[in-house]
Design a protein around this motif. Structure first.
Motif, PDB file in Angstrom:
ATOM      1  N   LEU A 194       1.184  -1.194   0.030  1.00 25.80           N
ATOM      2  CA  LEU A 194       0.196   0.194   0.076  1.00 25.80           C
ATOM      3  C   LEU A 194       0.635   1.245  -0.543  1.00 25.80           C
ATOM      4  CD1 LEU A 194      -2.803   1.479   0.344  1.00 25.80           C
ATOM      5  CD2 LEU A 194      -2.925   1.196   2.473  1.00 25.80           C
ATOM      6  N   ARG A 220      -0.134   4.949  -0.149  1.00 21.98           N
ATOM      7  CA  ARG A 220      -1.523   5.820   0.062  1.00 21.98           C
ATOM      8  C   ARG A 220      -0.454   7.335  -0.277  1.00 21.98           C
ATOM      9  NH1 ARG A 220      -1.199   3.384   5.811  1.00 21.98           N
ATOM     10  NH2 ARG A 220      -3.308   2.793   5.781  1.00 21.98           N
ATOM     11  N   ARG A 278      -2.488   3.131  -4.115  1.00 19.38           N
ATOM     12  CA  ARG A 278      -3.654   3.802  -4.638  1.00 19.38           C
ATOM     13  C   ARG A 278      -3.964   4.728  -4.319  1.00 19.38           C
ATOM     14  NH1 ARG A 278      -6.013   3.919   1.909  1.00 19.38           N
ATOM     15  NH2 ARG A 278      -4.910   6.003   1.847  1.00 19.38           N
ATOM     16  N   ASP A 321      -7.389   8.685  -1.665  1.00 23.68           N
ATOM     17  CA  ASP A 321      -8.972   7.789  -1.356  1.00 23.68           C
ATOM     18  C   ASP A 321      -9.501   8.849  -0.074  1.00 23.68           C
ATOM     19  OD1 ASP A 321     -10.366   5.963   0.190  1.00 23.68           O
ATOM     20  OD2 ASP A 321      -9.123   6.272   1.767  1.00 23.68           O
ATOM     21  N   ARG A 358     -15.747  10.577  -1.229  1.00 20.98           N
ATOM     22  CA  ARG A 358     -14.103   9.920  -1.261  1.00 20.98           C
ATOM     23  C   ARG A 358     -13.934   8.658  -1.808  1.00 20.98           C
ATOM     24  NH1 ARG A 358     -13.343   6.041   4.716  1.00 20.98           N
ATOM     25  NH2 ARG A 358     -11.208   5.655   2.731  1.00 20.98           N
ATOM     26  N   MET A 408      -9.732  -2.322  -4.075  1.00 18.28           N
ATOM     27  CA  MET A 408      -9.071  -2.198  -1.979  1.00 18.28           C
ATOM     28  C   MET A 408     -10.705  -3.703  -1.668  1.00 18.28           C
ATOM     29  SD  MET A 408      -7.455   0.181  -0.664  1.00 18.28           S
ATOM     30  CE  MET A 408      -7.192   0.809   1.199  1.00 18.28           C
ATOM     31  N   GLU A 463     -13.208  -2.740   1.818  1.00 19.95           N
ATOM     32  CA  GLU A 463     -12.904  -1.647   2.037  1.00 19.95           C
ATOM     33  C   GLU A 463     -14.357  -1.801   2.761  1.00 19.95           C
ATOM     34  OE1 GLU A 463     -10.169   1.622   2.644  1.00 19.95           O
ATOM     35  OE2 GLU A 463     -11.122   1.438   0.174  1.00 19.95           O
ATOM     36  N   GLY A 493      -8.836  -3.955   2.445  1.00 24.48           N
ATOM     37  CA  GLY A 493      -8.788  -2.380   3.279  1.00 24.48           C
ATOM     38  C   GLY A 493      -9.259  -2.829   5.120  1.00 24.48           C
ATOM     39  N   THR A 494      -9.012  -3.505   6.446  1.00 22.34           N
ATOM     40  CA  THR A 494      -9.420  -3.733   7.123  1.00 22.34           C
ATOM     41  C   THR A 494      -9.355  -3.357   7.480  1.00 22.34           C
ATOM     42  OG1 THR A 494      -6.898  -5.271   8.037  1.00 22.34           O
ATOM     43  CG2 THR A 494      -8.793  -6.003   6.901  1.00 22.34           C
ATOM     44  N   ASN A 495      -8.219  -1.976   7.181  1.00 22.56           N
ATOM     45  CA  ASN A 495      -9.419  -0.049   8.765  1.00 22.56           C
ATOM     46  C   ASN A 495     -10.672  -0.251   8.468  1.00 22.56           C
ATOM     47  OD1 ASN A 495      -6.508  -0.772   9.839  1.00 22.56           O
ATOM     48  ND2 ASN A 495      -6.361   1.148   8.340  1.00 22.56           N
ATOM     49  N   ASP A 496     -10.854  -0.366   7.471  1.00 23.07           N
ATOM     50  CA  ASP A 496     -12.302   0.437   6.647  1.00 23.07           C
ATOM     51  C   ASP A 496     -13.020  -0.368   7.154  1.00 23.07           C
ATOM     52  OD1 ASP A 496     -12.233   3.304   6.346  1.00 23.07           O
ATOM     53  OD2 ASP A 496     -11.364   3.522   4.861  1.00 23.07           O
ATOM     54  N   ARG A 547     -13.527   4.606  13.087  1.00 18.75           N
ATOM     55  CA  ARG A 547     -12.495   4.049  13.477  1.00 18.75           C
ATOM     56  C   ARG A 547     -11.575   5.275  14.162  1.00 18.75           C
ATOM     57  NH1 ARG A 547      -9.901   3.882   7.209  1.00 18.75           N
ATOM     58  NH2 ARG A 547      -7.329   4.599   8.575  1.00 18.75           N
ATOM     59  N   CYS A 602      -3.735  -4.812   3.933  1.00 23.83           N
ATOM     60  CA  CYS A 602      -2.674  -3.540   3.906  1.00 23.83           C
ATOM     61  C   CYS A 602      -3.593  -3.223   5.209  1.00 23.83           C
ATOM     62  CB  CYS A 602      -3.058  -2.984   2.725  1.00 23.83           C
ATOM     63  SG  CYS A 602      -4.567  -1.886   1.737  1.00 23.83           S
ATOM     64  N   GLY A 603      -4.828  -3.239   5.377  1.00 22.10           N
ATOM     65  CA  GLY A 603      -5.103  -2.767   6.851  1.00 22.10           C
ATOM     66  C   GLY A 603      -3.928  -2.444   7.585  1.00 22.10           C
TER      67      GLY A 603
HETATM   68  C1  PEP Z   1      -7.385   0.829   5.250  1.00 26.83           C
HETATM   69  O1  PEP Z   1      -8.960   0.724   5.218  1.00 26.83           O
HETATM   70  O2  PEP Z   1      -7.577  -1.190   5.711  1.00 26.83           O
HETATM   71  C2  PEP Z   1      -6.926   0.459   4.798  1.00 26.83           C
HETATM   72  C3  PEP Z   1      -5.358  -0.144   4.268  1.00 26.83           C
HETATM   73  O3  PEP Z   1      -6.952   1.965   4.193  1.00 26.83           O
HETATM   74  P1  PEP Z   1      -6.814   3.372   5.297  1.00 26.83           P
HETATM   75  O4  PEP Z   1      -6.210   3.408   6.495  1.00 26.83           O
HETATM   76  O5  PEP Z   1      -5.884   4.362   4.072  1.00 26.83           O
HETATM   77  O6  PEP Z   1      -8.051   3.803   4.724  1.00 26.83           O
END
Ligand code: PEP
Ligand code: MG
Length: 898
Positions: free
Chosen positions: A577, A579, A635, A638, A683, A761, A763, A788-791, A801, A853-854
């Motif tokens: 990733l 960014r 990427r 975003d 976004r 991704m 997400e 993208g496990t954060n989203d 988050r 990539c989270g």
């Molecule tokens: C995610 O969402 O996991 C991610 C890697 O993207 P970002 O943290 O930049 O939203």
């Protein structure tokens, strides 16, 4: 037949072995093992952990079979000691026992122990007759009363200690060893009256009653606050329970030919192969740890500044020492790991009381694992399992000097590891001026950080925020930069106007020293010394074995050539990733970016984009060059656009002047970009749908850089272009179509072609649920997926988050669920991931590339999960790459991919 709850160990009968740690506890299992190996172990029996479970499930009572099983084990014990004639409770020749805890996972010192149990006013006479040493007998008796009263009757030891101190003062004596049998005898009397005063009851004289009291107290100590905290810190589950081991006493306090001590078969802090330990002559176990007398070294290898003038065990009791040396070697080759042993020497004869795998530092863990492979004690796979990812983390970052004092103020989330000290600053500009002009070290303290703080974060030693979780901006950026960060520390209050911070009733001004420990989340007042790890020697060899074993590739999240370089040093096998927006915050670029965002027309926007294009192209060229042929996933833009805009009126006015537009017009445009919920707003790919020219520019920059690399350096690179926040395959199809158009144009203009792929991704839950449509060549045509496990966590749980840290702590405490941004929530988010993998591979075949990539991509449990569901790689911040490599190797040793 009734269930077996109690297991004897001794010459006549030995009912357990080392494989039964979960039933007999580590201590019980290893004692049985040592008996089977023929080592001199005092006989005894172990009450299983199942009794502990029963005890807590049934209002602190015991299974009905227990009483008779314990009684018959006492008979066994007496049989084993038949040649001595000792019997439990016998007036003439009493058998005394120790009662100790022993959990399946060692929890040193966290639970309770009772020694010398079985003594009373009558049996003490028997002990005198047998030992011909009344001083020893009364000393043992008073120790028993103190310990039993503390552990079982809840009488604080300080009452007894005060009585002892008064006695010594009255007699004009300094040392316990100077007290005679009569002194101890009168103290025993005093101790007993203390018990009556404190509990209203007399001290129990019946040995059987004493035994049951001690067994209950040891089981109860499983839930004492110390043990609870230790389990929490070390992730030890509560349900495993403790066993209780009852063992015949041997005495290290019967005279000068007696001793007791502890030893390690290798140095637990460096891993060096040397036998190492401490002992005390004429003492019992607790004296060694109590620190009243300085323990003596067992041999010259164990000398330190405090003990080097004292005689060694090798000198004082050479025969027992030689025997101990032979036994430790036997134990190490049996367990094939460094052992921590407890021993007692009674009248010159050696007894082993315990052996367990010794606790060790991270550096020692690596060295011991590597050395043991060379000594052919273990193989490389086993070596890989001997170091925990947490230890590796500790190994790679500076730590607080364990000898330094610390004034702990609060705890936040351990967002990015390392220990650092610096002066408090409250904004990024001050951080920059203090570091650059005053050459100070600073800690940036913020309520939460935003992309605008990046320059301050860059120069700071560490970052502390009051709000924000493990995937908040501060945490993500700090991890990427390898900066220490403690996030979401709710205990701090920042009073910006007064430029001070309040924690509890303490105040800190800008300029005061503060220390952060990013692996534990500790916030500490003042400056604390740190120690820097030495990453040489065994570490590289160990990591080579790690790489041989693992299947998962490990890539990195890197946004700049500098990050890429660091990541390669840590062994990254590509970028998972990049960014692109993080490149926009550079002071030389942000103007052009702002112009692009605030433009009213496409033409104006394209003018601004043309200024950004060469800068992006240069970044990509340098990143590709740094990664030398390894895959690079880039990427496209975003975050919501307003993140890039100036907030102060002063800055907006300056920008209006620069752009030559009226301030009011620019202000209005800025207002139109305002969103109530930007995380779910305009976004990700939604920007690419509204403003194709932005993504066109980015794709051009990527492909031009790749063509240039091919032409100038003849270096191959296959960029992976990644589109964020796709919910529906049509979004991807639309964006892909114009991106490909732009790419073909670049190929024509440069008269060269490079391979590339376009993927997405995953997400959003909808993306996971429709992953087959997103992957299908006639629909979304995604050539790869990156989770993208954060989203994905945020949108699956409907949890912000950035805002959830304030209440997720309470969730963890109340055992509702742990913070899902730390480790993948396998039941929910994980199920979506599994589904997307199946659906994606279902339409494109098993060669379709999948990664994560989270932020969880560098977290060991999540890495195991990614291995299990068949991902090709994990991607994490550069400094976590070695940890992910180790976790991936351990995952392949433990399980095969599904
Ligand atoms: C995610 O969402 O996991 C991610 C890697 O993207 P970002 O943290 O930049 O939203
Ligand atoms: Mg995301």
């Amino acid at each position: 037949m009734s269930k077996k709850f109690v297991f004897s160990f001794g010459k006549n009968q030995c009912e357990g072995d080392g494989s039964q740690k979960y039933l007999l506890g580590g201590k019980g299992a290893n004692l049985a093992d040592m008996v089977k190996l023929g080592l001199p172990v005092p006989p005894g029996f172990t009450i299983s952990t199942e009794v502990c479970t029963y005890f807590y499930q049934n209002g602190k009572s015991y299974p009905s079979e227990l009483k008779s099983q314990v009684e018959s084990c006492i008979k066994n014990l007496e049989k084993d000691l038949a040649d001595t004639g000792m019997k439990f409770g016998d007036r003439k020749n009493p058998l005394l026992v120790s009662v100790r805890s022993g959990a399946p996972v060692s929890m040193p010192g966290m639970m309770d122990t009772v020694l010398n149990l079985g003594l009373n006013d009558e049996t003490v006479q028997g002990l005198i007759e047998q030992s011909k040493d009344s001083r020893f007998a009364y000393d043992s008796y008073r120790r028993f009363i103190m310990m039993y009263s503390d552990v079982v009757l809840n009488v604080n030891t300080s009452y007894f200690e005060t009585a002892l101190e008064h006695k010594k003062a009255d007699l004009g004596l300094d040392l316990d060893t100077e007290l005679t049998d009569d002194h101890w005898k009168s103290l025993v009397k005093e101790f007993k009256s203390i018990v009556v005063e404190q509990t209203g009851k007399t001290f129990p004289e019946d040995p059987m009653e004493q035994l049951w009291g001690a067994i209950g107290a040891v089981f109860s100590s499983w839930m004492n606050p110390r043990a609870n905290t230790y389990r929490k810190i070390n992730n030890i589950p509560e349900h495993i329970g403790t066993a209780v081991t009852v063992q015949a006493m041997v005495y290290g306090n019967m005279g000068d030919d007696c001793a007791t001590g502890v030893a390690f078969t290798r140095d637990p802090s460096t891993g060096e192969k040397k036998f190492f330990g401490e002992f005390l002559v004429n003492a019992q176990g607790e004296d060694v740890v109590a620190g009243i007398r300085t323990p003596q070294p067992i041999n010259e290898e164990s000398f330190n500044d405090q003990n080097k003038h004292l005689p060694t065990l090798a000198k004082v009791l050479p025969i027992a020492y030689q025997e101990l040396v032979a036994l430790y070697q036997k134990l190490e080759s049996h367990y094939r790991d460094m052992q921590d042993v407890e021993f007692t020497i009674q009248k010159g004869k050696l007894f082993m009381l315990q052996t367990r795998n010794g606790k060790r530092t991270a550096a020692a863990a690596v060295k011991i694992a590597v050395d043991m492979v060379k000594e052919t004690l273990i193989d490389k796979k086993e070596a890989v399992m001997r170091v925990t990812p947490e230890q590796l983390d500790q190994f790679l970052h500076p730590r607080l000097d364990p000898k330094a004092k610390k004034d702990l103020l609060a705890k936040g989330l351990p967002a990015s590891p390392g220990a650092v000290s610096g002066k408090i600053v409250f904004d990024p500009d001050t951080a920059e001026t203090w570091v650059k002009e005053k050459k100070e070290k600073v800690i940036l303290v913020r309520i939460e950080t935003s992309p605008e703080d990046i320059h301050g974060m860059h120069v700071a030693e560490g970052i502390l925020t009051a709000r924000g979780g493990m995937t908040s901006h501060a945490a993500v950026v700090a991890r990427g930069m390898g900066k220490t960060c403690v996030a979401g520390c709710a205990a701090i209050k920042i009073l910006m106007e007064q430029r001070k911070m309040v924690i509890g009733n303490r105040e800190f001004q800008e300029g005061d020293w503060l220390t952060l420990e990013g692996s534990s989340g500790e916030v500490i007042a003042g400056k604390v010394d740190t120690v820097t790890p030495d990453i040489t020697g065994s570490f590289h060899e160990f990591m080579e074995w790690v790489d041989d074993v693992r299947k998962l590739k490990v890539r990195t999240n890197a946004d700049t050539p500098a990050d890429a370089k660091v990541a390669r040093k840590f062994g990254a096998e590509g970028i998972g990733l990049c960014r692109t927006e993080h490149m926009f915050f550079d002071p030389e670029r942000i103007e052009a970016v702002r112009q692009m965002i605030l433009s009213d027309s496409r033409a104006e926007r394209e003018k601004a984009l043309a200024k950004i294009l060469p800068m992006q192209r240069k970044d990509f060229f340098e990143i590709f060059q740094e990664m030398r042929g390894l895959p690079v996933t880039i990427r496209l833009l975003d975050p919501p656009l307003h993140e890039f805009l100036p907030h102060d009126e002063k800055d907006v006015r300056a920008l209006a002047k620069e752009m030559d537009v009226p301030y009011e017009q620019l202000y209005r445009r800025k207002e139109t970009l305002h969103e109530f919920n930007p995380m779910l707003g305009h976004r990700g790919c939604r920007l690419g749908i509204s403003f194709p020219e932005i993504y066109r520019m980015q794709v051009r920059a990527i492909v031009e850089a790749a063509c240039e690399l091919k032409k100038k350096l003849n270096q191959d690179v296959e960029p992976e272009i990644m589109i964020p926040l796709i919910a529906d395959w049509k979004e991807l199809q639309y964006i892909r179509t114009y991106c490909e158009e732009e790419i073909q144009k670049v190929f024509q203009e440069h008269n060269v072609k490079v391979p590339y792929s376009i993927g997405t991704m995953i997400e959003l839950p909808r993306a996971a649920l429709t992953a087959d449509q997103i992957a299908a060549s006639e629909k979304g045509n995604a050539e790869f997926f990156s989770f993208g496990t954060n989203d994905l966590t945020q949108t699956t749980f409907g949890l912000s988050r950035d805002d959830s840290a304030s209440f997720l702590g309470t969730y963890s405490e109340k055992k509702i669920f742990p913070d899902p941004f730390v480790s993948i929530d396998e039941d929910g988010v994980g199920e979506l991931m599994k589904l997307a993998v199946q659906k994606g591979k279902g339409v494109r075949g098993s060669s379709m590339k999948m990664g994560i990539c989270g932020e969880q991509g560098g977290e060991p449990r999540s890495v195991h999960f990614c291995h299990k569901i068949g991902l090709d790689y994990v991607s994490c911040s550069p400094y976590r790459v070695p940890i992910a490599r180790l976790a991936a190797a351990q995952a392949s040793v433990k399980n095969k991919a599904l």
